[in-house]
Design a protein around this motif. Structure first.
Motif, PDB file in Angstrom:
ATOM      1  N   VAL A  15       0.861  -1.191   0.000  1.00  0.00           N
ATOM      2  CA  VAL A  15       0.000   0.000   0.000  1.00  0.00           C
ATOM      3  C   VAL A  15       0.894   1.237   0.000  1.00  0.00           C
ATOM      4  O   VAL A  15       1.893   1.305   0.733  1.00  0.00           O
ATOM      5  N   TYR A  16       0.525   2.218  -0.831  1.00  0.00           N
ATOM      6  CA  TYR A  16       1.334   3.425  -0.976  1.00  0.00           C
ATOM      7  C   TYR A  16       0.473   4.689  -0.896  1.00  0.00           C
ATOM      8  O   TYR A  16      -0.653   4.707  -1.396  1.00  0.00           O
ATOM      9  N   LEU A  17       1.035   5.721  -0.300  1.00  0.00           N
ATOM     10  CA  LEU A  17       0.452   7.056  -0.376  1.00  0.00           C
ATOM     11  C   LEU A  17       1.338   7.871  -1.306  1.00  0.00           C
ATOM     12  O   LEU A  17       2.522   8.083  -1.028  1.00  0.00           O
ATOM     13  N   TYR A  18       0.751   8.282  -2.426  1.00  0.00           N
ATOM     14  CA  TYR A  18       1.478   9.059  -3.430  1.00  0.00           C
ATOM     15  C   TYR A  18       1.273  10.538  -3.120  1.00  0.00           C
ATOM     16  O   TYR A  18       0.141  11.013  -3.035  1.00  0.00           O
ATOM     17  N   VAL A  19       2.373  11.276  -2.927  1.00  0.00           N
ATOM     18  CA  VAL A  19       2.307  12.682  -2.528  1.00  0.00           C
ATOM     19  C   VAL A  19       3.046  13.533  -3.561  1.00  0.00           C
ATOM     20  O   VAL A  19       4.258  13.412  -3.723  1.00  0.00           O
ATOM     21  N   ASP A  20       2.302  14.381  -4.262  1.00  0.00           N
ATOM     22  CA  ASP A  20       2.890  15.279  -5.256  1.00  0.00           C
ATOM     23  C   ASP A  20       2.812  16.700  -4.714  1.00  0.00           C
ATOM     24  O   ASP A  20       1.725  17.266  -4.578  1.00  0.00           O
ATOM     25  N   VAL A  21       3.961  17.274  -4.411  1.00  0.00           N
ATOM     26  CA  VAL A  21       4.017  18.606  -3.805  1.00  0.00           C
ATOM     27  C   VAL A  21       4.334  19.650  -4.857  1.00  0.00           C
ATOM     28  O   VAL A  21       5.369  19.583  -5.531  1.00  0.00           O
ATOM     29  N   GLY A  22       3.451  20.626  -4.993  1.00  0.00           N
ATOM     30  CA  GLY A  22       3.652  21.730  -5.918  1.00  0.00           C
ATOM     31  C   GLY A  22       3.754  23.051  -5.175  1.00  0.00           C
ATOM     32  O   GLY A  22       3.756  23.095  -3.948  1.00  0.00           O
ATOM     33  N   GLY A  23       3.816  24.125  -5.936  1.00  0.00           N
ATOM     34  CA  GLY A  23       3.919  25.442  -5.320  1.00  0.00           C
ATOM     35  C   GLY A  23       2.622  25.911  -4.691  1.00  0.00           C
ATOM     36  O   GLY A  23       2.629  26.622  -3.685  1.00  0.00           O
ATOM     37  N   GLY A  24       1.496  25.495  -5.292  1.00  0.00           N
ATOM     38  CA  GLY A  24       0.211  25.959  -4.795  1.00  0.00           C
ATOM     39  C   GLY A  24      -0.615  24.917  -4.094  1.00  0.00           C
ATOM     40  O   GLY A  24      -1.492  25.240  -3.291  1.00  0.00           O
ATOM     41  N   SER A  25      -0.369  23.637  -4.394  1.00  0.00           N
ATOM     42  CA  SER A  25      -1.178  22.579  -3.793  1.00  0.00           C
ATOM     43  C   SER A  25      -0.387  21.285  -3.696  1.00  0.00           C
ATOM     44  O   SER A  25       0.657  21.123  -4.329  1.00  0.00           O
ATOM     45  N   THR A  26      -0.920  20.372  -2.889  1.00  0.00           N
ATOM     46  CA  THR A  26      -0.356  19.024  -2.770  1.00  0.00           C
ATOM     47  C   THR A  26      -1.460  18.024  -3.064  1.00  0.00           C
ATOM     48  O   THR A  26      -2.564  18.136  -2.531  1.00  0.00           O
ATOM     49  N   GLU A  27      -1.148  17.075  -3.948  1.00  0.00           N
ATOM     50  CA  GLU A  27      -2.106  16.031  -4.311  1.00  0.00           C
ATOM     51  C   GLU A  27      -1.716  14.724  -3.621  1.00  0.00           C
ATOM     52  O   GLU A  27      -0.570  14.289  -3.708  1.00  0.00           O
ATOM     53  N   PHE A  28      -2.687  14.130  -2.944  1.00  0.00           N
ATOM     54  CA  PHE A  28      -2.486  12.840  -2.272  1.00  0.00           C
ATOM     55  C   PHE A  28      -3.310  11.776  -2.995  1.00  0.00           C
ATOM     56  O   PHE A  28      -4.491  11.995  -3.268  1.00  0.00           O
ATOM     57  N   THR A  29      -2.701  10.634  -3.280  1.00  0.00           N
ATOM     58  CA  THR A  29      -3.422   9.508  -3.877  1.00  0.00           C
ATOM     59  C   THR A  29      -3.023   8.233  -3.143  1.00  0.00           C
ATOM     60  O   THR A  29      -1.827   7.960  -2.981  1.00  0.00           O
ATOM     61  N   LEU A  30      -4.019   7.472  -2.710  1.00  0.00           N
ATOM     62  CA  LEU A  30      -3.748   6.205  -2.025  1.00  0.00           C
ATOM     63  C   LEU A  30      -3.883   5.054  -3.015  1.00  0.00           C
ATOM     64  O   LEU A  30      -4.908   4.915  -3.679  1.00  0.00           O
ATOM     65  N   PHE A  31      -2.824   4.238  -3.113  1.00  0.00           N
ATOM     66  CA  PHE A  31      -2.831   3.027  -3.931  1.00  0.00           C
ATOM     67  C   PHE A  31      -2.744   1.824  -2.992  1.00  0.00           C
ATOM     68  O   PHE A  31      -1.872   1.773  -2.129  1.00  0.00           O
ATOM     69  N   ALA A  32      -3.639   0.873  -3.170  1.00  0.00           N
ATOM     70  CA  ALA A  32      -3.604  -0.348  -2.357  1.00  0.00           C
ATOM     71  C   ALA A  32      -3.610  -1.561  -3.271  1.00  0.00           C
ATOM     72  O   ALA A  32      -4.505  -1.721  -4.100  1.00  0.00           O
ATOM     73  N   TYR A  33      -2.580  -2.371  -3.152  1.00  0.00           N
ATOM     74  CA  TYR A  33      -2.487  -3.644  -3.888  1.00  0.00           C
ATOM     75  C   TYR A  33      -2.659  -3.447  -5.394  1.00  0.00           C
ATOM     76  O   TYR A  33      -3.366  -4.185  -6.065  1.00  0.00           O
ATOM     77  N   GLY A  34      -1.981  -2.401  -5.907  1.00  0.00           N
ATOM     78  CA  GLY A  34      -1.956  -2.159  -7.348  1.00  0.00           C
ATOM     79  C   GLY A  34      -3.085  -1.322  -7.892  1.00  0.00           C
ATOM     80  O   GLY A  34      -3.118  -1.019  -9.086  1.00  0.00           O
ATOM     81  N   LYS A  35      -4.033  -0.908  -7.044  1.00  0.00           N
ATOM     82  CA  LYS A  35      -5.178  -0.132  -7.528  1.00  0.00           C
ATOM     83  C   LYS A  35      -5.308   1.185  -6.780  1.00  0.00           C
ATOM     84  O   LYS A  35      -5.029   1.268  -5.584  1.00  0.00           O
ATOM     85  N   GLU A  36      -5.763   2.218  -7.523  1.00  0.00           N
ATOM     86  CA  GLU A  36      -6.010   3.517  -6.892  1.00  0.00           C
ATOM     87  C   GLU A  36      -7.287   3.435  -6.053  1.00  0.00           C
ATOM     88  O   GLU A  36      -8.327   2.972  -6.520  1.00  0.00           O
TER      89      GLU A  36
END
Length: 299
Positions: free
Chosen positions: A139-160
């Motif tokens: 299981v992964y938490l994908y964290v994309d940090v930008g200048g104005g916002s941060t996007e979080f996406t949780l992936f579990a067992y190969g699926k979003e």
């Protein structure tokens, strides 16, 4: 078997910088596509500094944007790019004159800019090719940090599973524009979505975490530990802005935002109780390339 190679362009108009990624999508019958990066050009036009403090993009940065778009148009012509997409994120969507500028650039530079919301941004980022990083047993938490916002996406067992965007970005933090209630909202959301899982790893994307990973000397595919990132954060804070540029060889527009970026990643690791963060060098631009390919091939 037949082979096909198509060249695509992706323009990411962010709050800290504007990027052009040119990549080829190479396909061979019966096999998945292979995406090859050809060129990445980045210009440090900090639109967020304008928008988050005054509400609109200044005339100076408007003119710099126009010059950048003209240059990107020429670069795509030279590279013989067949299709492209230009997406603008947090700064442009918050600017009072954002749409007006997008209309001007379309008319005068021949580049059509689509201003997207946070959920659309998160969805595009989630399209990035993560198969080299994601283990379908984890299981992964994908964290994309930008200048104005941060996007979080949780992936579990190969699926979003779920994703969400928060207006917590490096340029906003530099301008002290993120209040405690927003931090608390992000913390509660991350803890809630991670609660069903016993062990979570982080995946980090964005220019700042790429810079940190490069300085670590780690081999690609190996993670950074929470301890390493926390130690590096302390090291960054011990240097002045000028020392980070001179001694750590950072770009001027990286040397200030890297500290708040580190804070975001460390908090995300703490909230999710992740011990490691993987840095696969992917981001919105890569997602844009893949989304064009998918639309082209009706995937």
């Amino acid at each position: 078997m037949s082979f096909k190679s198509v060249k695509y362009g992706a323009i990411d108009i962010g709050s800290n910088a504007i990027r052009l990624l040119i990549a080829t999508a190479n396909t061979m019958t019966g096999n998945p596509p292979n995406f090859k990066k050809i060129s990445l050009v980045r210009v440090p036009i900090r639109l967020g500094q304008d928008v988050f403090t005054t509400g609109e993009i200044s005339e100076v940065n408007f003119n710099r944007m126009v010059d950048a778009m003209k240059a990107y148009k020429l670069l795509m012509q030279v590279h013989k790019v067949e299709k492209y997409k230009a997406y603008a994120t947090s700064a442009m969507r918050g600017a009072q004159n954002g749409q007006e500028i997008a209309d001007y650039i379309k008319e005068n530079c021949g580049i059509e800019i689509e201003i997207i919301d946070g959920s659309h941004e998160a969805a595009i980022i989630a399209m990035t090719d993560l198969h080299n990083v994601i283990d379908e047993r984890k299981v992964y938490l994908y964290v994309d940090v930008g200048g104005g916002s941060t996007e979080f996406t949780l992936f579990a067992y190969g699926k979003e599973v779920v994703s969400r965007s928060f207006q917590i970005g490096t340029v906003r933090l530099l301008n002290d524009m993120v209040n405690n209630s927003l931090w608390a909202e992000a913390e509660n959301w991350v803890k809630e979505v991670c609660k069903p899982y016993s062990k979570i790893e982080l995946i980090g994307s964005g220019g700042n975490i790429n810079n940190i990973f490069k300085s670590s000397g780690k081999s690609q595919g190996k993670p950074l530990s929470y301890f390493y990132l926390a130690s590096y954060y302390e090291k960054l804070q011990s240097y002045t802005y000028e020392e980070r540029i001179y001694s750590l060889n950072m770009n001027q527009d990286r040397a200030d935002v890297i500290i708040p970026a580190c804070r975001i990643y460390l908090r995300a690791m703490k909230w999710s109780m992740a011990k490691n963060i993987y840095v696969p060098k992917i981001g919105l631009s890569d997602g844009i390339i893949k989304s064009i390919y998918n639309a082209d091939n009706r995937i």
